[in-house]
Design a protein around this motif. Structure first.
Motif, PDB file in Angstrom:
ATOM      1  N   ASP A   1       0.809  -1.221   0.000  1.00 48.15           N
ATOM      2  CA  ASP A   1       0.000   0.000   0.000  1.00 48.15           C
ATOM      3  C   ASP A   1       0.840   1.268   0.000  1.00 48.15           C
ATOM      4  O   ASP A   1       0.289   2.361  -0.183  1.00 48.15           O
TER       5      ASP A   1
ATOM      6  N   LYS B   1       0.694   3.268  -3.231  1.00 52.73           N
ATOM      7  CA  LYS B   1      -0.652   3.825  -3.411  1.00 52.73           C
ATOM      8  C   LYS B   1      -0.853   5.050  -2.529  1.00 52.73           C
ATOM      9  O   LYS B   1      -1.376   6.082  -2.975  1.00 52.73           O
ATOM     10  N   LEU B   2      -0.436   4.954  -1.274  1.00 50.81           N
ATOM     11  CA  LEU B   2      -0.556   6.082  -0.347  1.00 50.81           C
ATOM     12  C   LEU B   2       0.276   7.265  -0.828  1.00 50.81           C
ATOM     13  O   LEU B   2      -0.175   8.416  -0.779  1.00 50.81           O
TER      14      LEU B   2
ATOM     15  N   ASN C   1      -1.451   8.871  -3.975  1.00 49.96           N
ATOM     16  CA  ASN C   1      -2.640   9.655  -3.640  1.00 49.96           C
ATOM     17  C   ASN C   1      -2.269  10.948  -2.929  1.00 49.96           C
ATOM     18  O   ASN C   1      -2.807  12.021  -3.240  1.00 49.96           O
ATOM     19  N   THR C   2      -1.357  10.863  -1.963  1.00 45.65           N
ATOM     20  CA  THR C   2      -0.949  12.045  -1.207  1.00 45.65           C
ATOM     21  C   THR C   2      -0.307  13.087  -2.115  1.00 45.65           C
ATOM     22  O   THR C   2      -0.644  14.272  -2.062  1.00 45.65           O
TER      23      THR C   2
ATOM     24  N   ASP D   1      -7.285   6.935  -0.048  1.00 49.88           N
ATOM     25  CA  ASP D   1      -6.484   6.545   1.115  1.00 49.88           C
ATOM     26  C   ASP D   1      -5.122   7.229   1.045  1.00 49.88           C
ATOM     27  O   ASP D   1      -4.352   7.031   0.096  1.00 49.88           O
ATOM     28  N   VAL D   2      -4.816   8.046   2.057  1.00 54.07           N
ATOM     29  CA  VAL D   2      -3.557   8.780   2.114  1.00 54.07           C
ATOM     30  C   VAL D   2      -2.857   8.438   3.436  1.00 54.07           C
ATOM     31  O   VAL D   2      -3.388   7.698   4.255  1.00 54.07           O
ATOM     32  N   PHE D   3      -1.673   8.995   3.642  1.00 54.70           N
ATOM     33  CA  PHE D   3      -0.909   8.670   4.850  1.00 54.70           C
ATOM     34  C   PHE D   3      -1.670   9.056   6.115  1.00 54.70           C
ATOM     35  O   PHE D   3      -1.596   8.356   7.125  1.00 54.70           O
TER      36      PHE D   3
ATOM     37  N   THR E   1      -4.989   9.154   6.699  1.00 58.61           N
ATOM     38  CA  THR E   1      -6.043   8.183   7.011  1.00 58.61           C
ATOM     39  C   THR E   1      -5.437   6.828   7.379  1.00 58.61           C
ATOM     40  O   THR E   1      -5.986   6.096   8.197  1.00 58.61           O
ATOM     41  N   TYR E   2      -4.300   6.510   6.782  1.00 54.93           N
ATOM     42  CA  TYR E   2      -3.602   5.257   7.080  1.00 54.93           C
ATOM     43  C   TYR E   2      -3.114   5.250   8.533  1.00 54.93           C
ATOM     44  O   TYR E   2      -3.258   4.255   9.248  1.00 54.93           O
TER      45      TYR E   2
END
Length: 318
Positions: free
Chosen positions: A85, A88-89, A92-93, A268-270, A272-273
């Protein structure tokens, strides 16, 4: 040579230095008292919590505390970078922040230039009050307004589209529109408030420069381009450097409130992770490692962008 002057390293020299410092503090005590709340804020909420980054190198247990928890070195960072992930993070970020940097950052400058051309003070104050207002609304309210306006079933925008003979648009659950939706929300909420600093900088421009430009035959557009923008360029560069330093911070509230299952792949970003693993699942050490990674990246980008600014003749942040 003054033989009565005591060396700085001697007790008498140190005492004289302390007296000089106390004298200066007493002379400017009003300024120091004025700056004390801000200083305390940074000490309590910025510097003291920095000790907490140590748990990113531990398997931290709240019951054992920092002193009793075992040290694991770079284990959590290896887990972060090896996680499928992670990319992906990061995508998105960076994508959300790139859109904000491209569209949101220049807009307060443009609005400030336009407001500077409004000659009637009353009209200018009314416009400023209107565009400042969204800043004082919470993201919960902004998200609620977005759902009321854009939902596919009862949204006002989709009802207008249907009334105009057009098909509905799935604004809230379409992954292709999610990043743009966040950018538009940020612009509507914060663009007006962002003009405060730029308007203050424009107010400090020497009026004689505008008079000289008028004599040379420059219209309002050329005055804004050749006088106003160069005069506030240093402010723009400093704010741009600071904005680049926050490129890993998207804003948890906004993304969390607008995220749903249909757009989770692009939402989904850092932030929210970290919430999901750190708060909900109690993985404190791993979530701290993620936060430390974000901070290191932001700090590095500030250093690089500041050096580039100085290379091109700007003052920079420091």
């Amino acid at each position: 040579m003054n033989l009565n002057t005591a060396p700085v390293s001697s007790p008498a020299g140190r005492a004289a230095g302390i007296r000089l410092i106390l004298k200066r503090l007493g002379r400017n005590k009003a300024l120091y008292v004025l700056g004390l709340p801000g200083l305390l804020y940074f000490i309590v909420f910025k510097y003291v919590p920095m000790w907490g980054i140590l748990i990113s190198f531990q398997d931290y247990s709240p019951f054992q505390g920092m002193a009793g928890s075992s040290w694991v070195g770079l284990k959590h960072f290896e887990r972060l970078f090896g996680n499928p992930d992670f990319w992906k993070l990061l995508r998105n970020t960076m994508a959300i922040n790139a859109l904000n940097l491209l569209f949101f950052f220049p807009l307060p400058i443009v609005i400030s230039l336009l407001l500077n051309e409004v000659r009637r003070a009353l009209v200018k104050k009314i416009i400023q009050s209107v565009i400042y207002l969204p800043h004082f609304l919470s993201w919960v309210i902004i998200a609620g307004i977005s759902y009321l306006m854009l939902s596919q079933g009862e949204g006002i925008v989709n009802k207008l589209l249907v009334a105009a003979g057009m098909s509905k648009i799935d604004f809230l659950t379409n992954p292709d529109l999610f990043w743009g939706l966040l950018t538009v929300q940020s612009i509507w909420k914060e663009a007006g408030w962002g003009t405060v600093i730029f308007l203050a900088a424009i107010a400090g421009v020497d009026p004689q420069l505008y008079e000289a430009a008028k004599i040379d035959g420059a219209g309002r557009l050329k005055q804004a381009w050749h006088v106003t923008l160069p005069a506030i360029r240093s402010v723009i560069v400093i704010l741009l450097i600071l904005r680049i330093g926050h490129i890993m911070d998207v804003g948890f509230e906004q993304v969390f409130l607008m995220m749903n299952g249909a757009v989770s792949e692009v939402a989904d970003v850092f932030d929210t992770y970290v919430y999901r693993l750190g708060i909900r699942e109690g993985q404190f050490s791993f979530s701290t490692a993620v936060g430390l990674f974000k901070s290191v990246v932001g700090f590095t980008l500030v250093i690089i962008s500041n050096r580039l600014a100085k290379k091109f003749g700007e003052d920079g942040v420091y």
